[in-house]
Structure formats: C-alpha cells, structure tokens
Design an enzyme around this catalytic site. Structure first.
Site, PDB file in Angstrom:
ATOM      1  N   TYR A 250       0.818  -1.215   0.000  1.00  0.00           N
ATOM      2  CA  TYR A 250       0.000   0.000   0.000  1.00  0.00           C
ATOM      3  C   TYR A 250       0.855   1.270   0.000  1.00  0.00           C
ATOM      4  CZ  TYR A 250      -4.019  -2.963   1.169  1.00  0.00           C
ATOM      5  OH  TYR A 250      -4.997  -3.919   1.163  1.00  0.00           O
TER       6      TYR A 250
ATOM      7  N   LYS B 142       3.180 -15.280   2.828  1.00  0.00           N
ATOM      8  CA  LYS B 142       3.137 -16.037   1.576  1.00  0.00           C
ATOM      9  C   LYS B 142       4.594 -16.319   1.228  1.00  0.00           C
ATOM     10  CE  LYS B 142       0.787 -17.635  -2.000  1.00  0.00           C
ATOM     11  NZ  LYS B 142       0.010 -18.876  -1.903  1.00  0.00           N
TER      12      LYS B 142
ATOM     13  N   ASP C 145      -3.276 -18.142   2.016  1.00  0.00           N
ATOM     14  CA  ASP C 145      -4.365 -18.882   1.364  1.00  0.00           C
ATOM     15  C   ASP C 145      -4.924 -19.951   2.303  1.00  0.00           C
ATOM     16  OD1 ASP C 145      -1.812 -19.871   1.069  1.00  0.00           O
ATOM     17  OD2 ASP C 145      -2.031 -20.516  -1.003  1.00  0.00           O
TER      18      ASP C 145
ATOM     19  N   ASP D  62      -5.920  -6.772   5.684  1.00  0.00           N
ATOM     20  CA  ASP D  62      -7.066  -6.045   5.138  1.00  0.00           C
ATOM     21  C   ASP D  62      -8.124  -7.044   4.665  1.00  0.00           C
ATOM     22  OD1 ASP D  62      -8.700  -4.175   4.014  1.00  0.00           O
ATOM     23  OD2 ASP D  62      -7.275  -3.432   2.536  1.00  0.00           O
TER      24      ASP D  62
ATOM     25  N   ASP E 148     -11.811  -8.743   6.909  1.00  0.00           N
ATOM     26  CA  ASP E 148     -13.190  -8.671   6.398  1.00  0.00           C
ATOM     27  C   ASP E 148     -13.826 -10.060   6.421  1.00  0.00           C
ATOM     28  OD1 ASP E 148     -12.978  -5.971   5.904  1.00  0.00           O
ATOM     29  OD2 ASP E 148     -13.928  -6.089   3.935  1.00  0.00           O
TER      30      ASP E 148
END
Ligand code: NAD
Length: 356
Positions: free
Chosen positions: A138, A188, A220, A244, A248
C-alpha cells in the site's frame, strides 16, 4: 481535560458518529473530556480540496484520542489516486505513526444463528487480528501505471523493513501473552521474498517470547482455516494487505461488517474506527448498524483512557440489546425487531445509562 478528535467522514460516517457521541456523553459526569470535529476523506475534499486537510492534521497531533467514522464514496471515485478520500485515511495513519491495527473478532451469542457458519463452528471463537498498517504494497515505492515496451503496465512494490516487522511482531506477541499465548503469523513465504523475510524476522522476535506458541500460516491456508476452524486462532499477525482481506472475512463470522470495532496504535495517540467502509449504498437512510462504531468508543475508553470498566458496561449493553432482539437491517432475521441506526444507539445508550 482529554481532547477527543471526531472525524465523521463520509457516507454512513456522520450517522454512526452521532451514536458514538450519544454513548460517550453518558460518561461526562465521571470522565470529563472535550471534543472537536473535523473533516476527513471526501468531506475534507469538499471543504478544503484535501482528503487530510491541515486543520484536521493539526488537531490530530494535539488530540488525546481520535474517533473515525468512514471515508469514501462514488462521487470521488473518478479523482486521481492522490486526491481520493481513502488517501486521507492512509495519511492520518502515516502522520500519527499508527502502524498496528487491532481488530478483535468475537461472536455475540444472540447473533450466532446469523453467521454464515454453523453455530457449532463458532464455539469458543474469540481472536484478534493484529494487522500491520503503514507498510507493505500500500505504501511501497515505486508504484504506478506506465507504458513499458509499448504496452501499459500497472505495478506496486511489496516491501517491509526489519524494524517494521519487529515492532508489529512485538505487539502481537505481547497481546498473546495476555490471552491464549498463541500467535499465527500470516505470510506467503512460499512465493514472495518480502514474505520470506517477514517469516524470518517474526521467528527471530519470537525468541524473546518462549512462553508463546508461534505458527506460520500461508495466507491462502488462513483464508480456509478461518472458515474451517476459526476457534484455533488467538492472535493473528498479518502484513497490511493480507490483514485487510482476512479481517473482512473474519468480520462476517460475527454476522456483519457493521459489528466490528478496531484500534490503530503505535503513535502518541490512537485512532478508533469500525472496520467497515462508508457504505454509500445505505447512507442517509438510518439503516447503518452503529455497533462497530459504539464498540470503537469502548476500545478507546479502555486503551487510551484506561477505563476498562466503561468498556465492559458498553459491551454488556450491546449484548443485552442483541439478546432482546433489536437488529439493524444488516443483522435482521425473521422474528427480530428491526430498528434504525438512531434507535439502536438509543437502546444501547439506555442500558449504559442504567448501568452507570
Ligand atoms: P463497505 O464496508 O462500505 O460496505 C460493504 C457492504 O457492507 C455494503 O453493502 C454496506 O452497505 C454494508 N455495510 C458496511 N457497514 C455497514 C454498517 N455499519 N451497517 C450496515 N451495513 C453495512 O465497503 P465498500 O462498499 O467496499 O466501500 C464503500 C466505500 O467505503 C468505498 O469508497 C471504500 O473505499 C470505502 N472504505 C472505507 C473504509 C474506511 O473508511 N475505513 C474501509 C473500507 C472501505
């Protein structure tokens, strides 16, 4: 006297901020504070041509704590990236050094039937996502859209410094010490160098916390385990982008995005906000669930002002309202009483007032 900066923002932000004020004002007799309201996001763009206007930045630097509603909306979607509402949010986090976002996820018994998971999967689910907030793809440079070899390409940079990883890892391990003593660090590392580095540094920080159990999970796999066995998590440590997305996913376990609060810490003052966005699809209609915002007030009272007692009162008031069947539209089901944003705020306020 402590000063609280209120940044209502856009969309449903102003509606839910009203409910936050309602709750906060109930403690006025024993917790004396002043508050100031300033624009951020789209509201900042409309008033000052800037998603993080200097008058807002100045107030933020002198406030004792900050409450934020949400930013963004379709009317600003066509603006260049640097002038969009979301830039205001990234800017205040960066300006105040808020590098850690804490997102507690808990299941309210009254809402267990509303979760997309079967109730038995939700037993003993209570964990906190500790998300790094000021680094990663970001913020990484270079970034942009340009022509290379005659074709347009878009690119961003995933980057973390050792210091950035160390400080967020310490926060996660410290939190775990106060709960079940388990940290799942998400990465990852199988395909990304930045994430291999993340894993190496988190493992190194872990050497100072031999009493805490550390597990490394690929992102994942984590997305799957959150659905398969969410009770396995205690503290979930994540880089910015993975956090992020995963938070959610974690939010819907509790029934709705509208239920979850968060705290952003790491600087002199902390910022508290619900985890959802500005929900332009329901803005201005009294449909927004104010509970995530109200619970953000509870987190603020506990973390910034040491009033765990007040936080508990608010938490119980929310639980009691849900147990009585009060529901905003996002958590409504047959047989429950559908209420507006303000009516839910009034109901919680009534129970808080009765308890103090
Ligand atoms: P969103 O969280 O605003 O909404 C997603 C869905 O959840 C919508 O259907 C919305 O109606 C519903 N919802 C969200 N909060 C709710 C609440 N309190 N009560 C009831 N329903 C609720 O996400 P989005 O639609 O992807 O984004 C909308 C805007 O918000 C965009 O401009 C986005 O950039 C911005 N955004 C801001 C923040 C923030 O301010 N922290 C976070 C995420 C998105």
């Amino acid at each position: 006297m402590p000063k609280i900066l209120m940044l209502a923002g856009d969309g449903i932000g102003p509606e839910i901020m009203e409910e936050a004020k309602k709750i906060l004002s109930l403690f006025k007799d024993t917790f004396d504070f002043s508050f100031v309201e300033k624009p951020i996001g789209g509201a900042g763009i409309d008033k000052h041509g800037d998603p993080f206007p200097s008058e807002t930045a100045n107030e933020a630097l002198t406030a004792d704590a900050i409450l934020l509603g949400a930013v963004g909306g379709p009317q600003w979607d066509s603006f260049p990236m640097a002038q969009r509402p979301e830039k205001g949010l990234l800017a205040i986090r960066k300006e105040l050094g808020l590098f850690a976002n804490l997102r507690p996820v808990k299941i309210w018994p009254a809402l267990a039937g509303f979760s997309p998971l079967r109730p038995e999967k939700l037993e003993n689910v209570s964990f906190t996502v500790v998300r790094e907030l000021t680094g990663d793809v970001y913020f990484g440079q270079p970034r942009g859209i340009e022509i290379r070899g005659g074709t347009r390409v878009g690119f961003n940079t995933m980057i973390y410094s050792e210091d950035e990883i160390r400080r967020i890892a310490k926060i996660a391990f410290d939190m775990a010490r106060k709960s079940q003593k388990i940290v799942h660090s998400i990465d990852k590392a199988n395909v990304l160098e930045t994430m291999r580095f993340w894993r190496e540094i988190v493992s190194d920080v872990h050497k100072d916390y031999p009493d805490v159990h550390l597990e490394h999970f690929y992102v994942d796999n984590t997305a799957m385990q959150l659905i398969r066995q969410p009770s396995a998590f205690d503290v979930m440590l994540t880089p910015n982008m993975f956090g992020d997305i995963l938070s959610d996913e974690a939010a819907v376990l509790s029934g709705s995005l509208g239920m979850l609060p968060s705290a952003s810490i790491g600087g002199k003052q902390a910022l508290y906000e619900p985890i959802h966005g500005s929900a332009p699809d329901i803005a201005g209609q009294g449909l927004a669930n104010p509970i995530g915002m109200i619970l953000s007030v509870a987190m603020m009272l506990e973390i910034s002002f040491g009033r765990q007692d007040y936080a508990k009162i608010i938490d119980k008031a929310v639980g009691d309202c849900l147990a009585e069947g009060l529901r905003t539209g996002d958590i409504w089901s047959e047989g429950m009483q559908k209420v507006s944003t303000a009516a839910m705020g009034d109901a919680v306020a009534g129970k808080v007032a009765a308890a103090i």
